[in-house]
Design a protein around this motif. Structure first.
Motif, mmCIF file in Angstrom:
data_model
loop_
_atom_site.group_PDB
_atom_site.id
_atom_site.type_symbol
_atom_site.label_atom_id
_atom_site.label_comp_id
_atom_site.label_asym_id
_atom_site.label_seq_id
_atom_site.Cartn_x
_atom_site.Cartn_y
_atom_site.Cartn_z
ATOM 1 N N GLU A 102 0.828 -1.215 0.000
ATOM 2 C CA GLU A 102 0.000 0.000 0.000
ATOM 3 C C GLU A 102 0.861 1.264 0.000
ATOM 4 O OE1 GLU A 102 -3.357 0.239 -0.211
ATOM 5 O OE2 GLU A 102 -3.674 -1.924 -0.283
ATOM 6 N N SER A 147 1.883 3.273 -7.286
ATOM 7 C CA SER A 147 2.163 3.857 -8.608
ATOM 8 C C SER A 147 2.316 2.754 -9.664
ATOM 9 C CB SER A 147 3.403 4.746 -8.555
ATOM 10 O OG SER A 147 4.573 3.955 -8.508
ATOM 11 N N ASN A 207 0.554 -0.217 -9.298
ATOM 12 C CA ASN A 207 -0.773 -0.829 -9.347
ATOM 13 C C ASN A 207 -1.660 -0.137 -8.325
ATOM 14 O OD1 ASN A 207 -3.055 -2.355 -9.215
ATOM 15 N ND2 ASN A 207 -2.063 -4.233 -8.481
ATOM 16 N N PRO A 208 -2.563 0.734 -8.784
ATOM 17 C CA PRO A 208 -3.363 1.520 -7.828
ATOM 18 C C PRO A 208 -4.271 0.670 -6.935
ATOM 19 C CG PRO A 208 -4.086 1.898 -10.100
ATOM 20 C CD PRO A 208 -2.810 1.119 -10.183
ATOM 21 N N LEU A 209 -4.442 -0.616 -7.258
ATOM 22 C CA LEU A 209 -5.227 -1.473 -6.368
ATOM 23 C C LEU A 209 -4.362 -2.024 -5.230
ATOM 24 C CD1 LEU A 209 -8.241 -2.257 -6.433
ATOM 25 C CD2 LEU A 209 -7.575 -4.435 -7.455
ATOM 26 N N SER A 217 6.170 -1.093 -19.586
ATOM 27 C CA SER A 217 4.741 -1.177 -19.258
ATOM 28 C C SER A 217 4.570 -1.976 -17.980
ATOM 29 C CB SER A 217 3.980 -1.889 -20.381
ATOM 30 O OG SER A 217 4.088 -1.170 -21.574
ATOM 31 N N LEU A 218 3.554 -1.604 -17.203
ATOM 32 C CA LEU A 218 3.245 -2.323 -15.964
ATOM 33 C C LEU A 218 1.903 -3.008 -16.132
ATOM 34 C CD1 LEU A 218 4.404 0.488 -13.571
ATOM 35 C CD2 LEU A 218 5.392 -1.813 -13.638
ATOM 36 N N LEU A 219 1.865 -4.281 -15.833
ATOM 37 C CA LEU A 219 0.640 -5.051 -16.028
ATOM 38 C C LEU A 219 0.291 -5.779 -14.739
ATOM 39 C CD1 LEU A 219 -1.418 -5.902 -18.198
ATOM 40 C CD2 LEU A 219 0.094 -7.820 -18.742
ATOM 41 N N SER A 220 -0.914 -5.529 -14.222
ATOM 42 C CA SER A 220 -1.359 -6.247 -13.024
ATOM 43 C C SER A 220 -2.490 -7.199 -13.389
ATOM 44 C CB SER A 220 -1.784 -5.274 -11.915
ATOM 45 O OG SER A 220 -2.673 -4.302 -12.392
ATOM 46 N N GLU A 221 -2.973 -7.941 -12.405
ATOM 47 C CA GLU A 221 -4.006 -8.983 -12.556
ATOM 48 C C GLU A 221 -3.392 -10.244 -13.180
ATOM 49 O OE1 GLU A 221 -6.890 -8.873 -11.142
ATOM 50 O OE2 GLU A 221 -6.688 -6.784 -10.538
ATOM 51 N N LEU A 270 -4.423 -13.134 -14.190
ATOM 52 C CA LEU A 270 -4.987 -13.782 -15.391
ATOM 53 C C LEU A 270 -4.661 -12.988 -16.649
ATOM 54 C CD1 LEU A 270 -6.748 -16.428 -15.783
ATOM 55 C CD2 LEU A 270 -6.321 -15.741 -13.441
ATOM 56 N N ALA A 271 -4.618 -11.658 -16.520
ATOM 57 C CA ALA A 271 -4.216 -10.830 -17.666
ATOM 58 C C ALA A 271 -2.747 -11.086 -18.003
ATOM 59 C CB ALA A 271 -4.451 -9.355 -17.358
ATOM 60 N N PRO A 299 -10.098 -14.315 -3.953
ATOM 61 C CA PRO A 299 -10.371 -12.980 -3.393
ATOM 62 C C PRO A 299 -10.721 -13.015 -1.906
ATOM 63 C CG PRO A 299 -11.421 -13.190 -5.537
ATOM 64 C CD PRO A 299 -10.879 -14.558 -5.180
ATOM 65 N N VAL A 305 -8.416 -8.508 2.739
ATOM 66 C CA VAL A 305 -9.854 -8.811 2.789
ATOM 67 C C VAL A 305 -10.193 -9.512 4.106
ATOM 68 C CG1 VAL A 305 -11.690 -10.147 1.718
ATOM 69 C CG2 VAL A 305 -10.062 -8.880 0.289
ATOM 70 N N GLN A 358 -10.438 -7.016 6.716
ATOM 71 C CA GLN A 358 -11.651 -6.195 6.645
ATOM 72 C C GLN A 358 -12.884 -6.968 7.096
ATOM 73 O OE1 GLN A 358 -10.473 -4.455 2.631
ATOM 74 N NE2 GLN A 358 -12.228 -3.203 3.177
#
Lengths: 214, 214
Positions: free
Chosen positions: A40, A46, A48-50, A64-68, A70-71, A110, A116, A119
Motif C-alpha cells: 500500500e 504507482s 498498481n493503484p489497487l 509497461s506495468l501489467l497487473s491482474e 490472469l491478464a 479474493p 480482505v 476487513q
C-alpha cells in the motif's frame, strides 16, 4: 528482462512464477510484502493503484506495468507463442481451462487475500473459518468440473493456466486447514503437477524470507 | 441456439448479455434467481456446482455448459471470430483490456455478490458499507489505469470486454450508493457506452421481474 513484483505467499504471484518458469522465460523477482504495508506504499500504488501483486514490468520505452494475474498469464501466451503453451486446445477446451482458472481467481482467492480477511473480521478464528468456507466450496466445484475434464492435468493431458491457478490454491488451502486430499481427482492432478520442474522452481517456500514468522 | 442461465441484477450475467448482443448472437435467456434459493437448487448446481450465474449452454451433442463470465466472454470471441470483436489490438492492448476486466471480475464484484454479503454480516448497513468500500477502491484503481488507456472507451476507441465488465459494475455501484460520476474518465466512457444498442438491449432493468420488490 521482465521484472515481477510479487510476494512469496501470494497465490496469484505463484501462478505467474509458474507460467514464466514453465515457458522458460527468465525474470527478475522483486518482493513486495502484503503484510507490512509495502503493497500500500506510494511506490507500489504507482505500479498498481489497487495495491495487489503480482505486477509484471514489461521491458520497453517506456516499460509497461501489467497487473491482474490472469491478464499476465494471457499476455505471456500471446507475446510468446513459440514457447510451451498453457492454453492449448479447441475454443471449447480453452473455455474449460479458463472456467477452472476463473473459478479459483474470482471464486476462491479474493476471499482469503490478507487485506480482505482483515476487513471481514479482526478475529483470527473467524478469518480462518470464513476463508476455509470459500476454499472448501470452491474446490468442491473444481473437483466436480474436473471429473469431466481431467487427464493427467486439470483439462486433458497438458498443463494449463487452470493448473497454474490450482497449484498455489492447494498450498493456500493447507494454510487454512482445508483437506484438499479429500478430492481424488484434484489429488491425482496435483501428483502430476508436483513432478514438473516449474512447480518446484516457482514454489512459495523457495521465495519465503528466511526471517519470516507466520 | 445458445441458452443463457442468468439473473437480471447479476453484473456477471449482464457482461455476457452485452457481449451476445454486441456480436448480434441470438440466445434464449433463462432466469435463475440468486435470492430465493433457485441458484442453490440441485437443478442449477448440476449446471454449475458453484451455484453462480451466468452459465452458457452451448448447443451440441451433448450440449456443453460453461460458467464464469470471463471464460464465456473469451469463448464467444474465439468461437465467433467473424463477428464484432470485444478483444481488439496488440498483445499489450489486449493485456490492458484483460487487466481492467479482471480488476472488476476478481477485485470488486466477488465482494458484493449477495451470498457473500450474507456470509459477511447479517446487518444490511454493514453489508452496504463493506460492498461500497470495495467498489470505491476498485473504481478508483480503474480510473487511474483508464486515464492512460482510454479513448472513446476504456481502452482505445473500440468497446471491449473491459467495458462489458464496467457497464454493470456502475449499475451495481449505484445500488450501494457509490458515486461513480466523481470519476471523470469513467463518466466519459459511460456516456459513450450508453449510446450503444447493446447497452440498451442487455440492461438489467429490461430483465427485472415485474413483481420484484427490492
Amino acid at each position: 528482462m521482465y521484472r515481477l513484483f510479487h510476494y512469496w505467499r501470494s497465490s496469484s504471484s505463484w501462478r505467474v512464477r509458474f507460467a514464466l518458469d514453465f515457458k522458460g522465460i527468465p525474470y527478475e523477482p522483486v518482493a513486495v510484502s502484503l503484510l507490512n504495508g509495502e503493497s500500500e506504499s506510494p511506490e507500489h500504488l504507482s505500479r498498481n493503484p489497487l495495491g495487489t501483486v503480482p505486477v509484471l514490468e514489461i521491458p520497453g520505452t517506456p516499460a509497461s506495468l501489467l497487473s491482474e494475474s490472469l491478464a499476465i498469464l494471457h499476455f505471456l501466451e500471446e507475446a510468446h507463442p513459440d514457447l510451451p503453451c498453457l492454453l492449448p486446445g479447441t475454443p471449447l477446451e480453452r473455455a474449460r481451462i479458463r472456467m477452472l482458472a476463473e473459478l479459483i481467481n474470482s471464486g476462491i482467492q479474493p476471499f482469503h487475500n490478507p487485506p480482505v480477511l482483515a476487513q471481514h473480521s479482526a478475529d483470527p478464528v473467524e478469518q480462518k473459518s470464513w476463508a476455509a468456507g470459500f476454499i472448501e466450496k470452491g474446490l468442491h466445484a473444481y473437483e466436480s468440473h474436473c471429473k469431466k475434464t481431467h487427464g493427467l492435468y486439470s483439462v486433458g493431458d497438458a498443463p494449463s493456466i487452470a493448473d497454474a491457478c490450482l497449484i498455489p490454491q492447494l498450498y493456500s488451502a493447507e494454510r487454512f486447514e482445508v483437506d484438499w486430499r479429500a478430492f481424488p481427482v484434484i489429488s491425482g492432478v496435483e501428483t502430476n503437477l508436483r513432478a514438473l520442474p516449474a512447480y518446484q522452481s516457482s514454489h512459495a517456500e523457495r521465495f519465503k524470507p528466511l526471517d519470516f514468522k507466520g
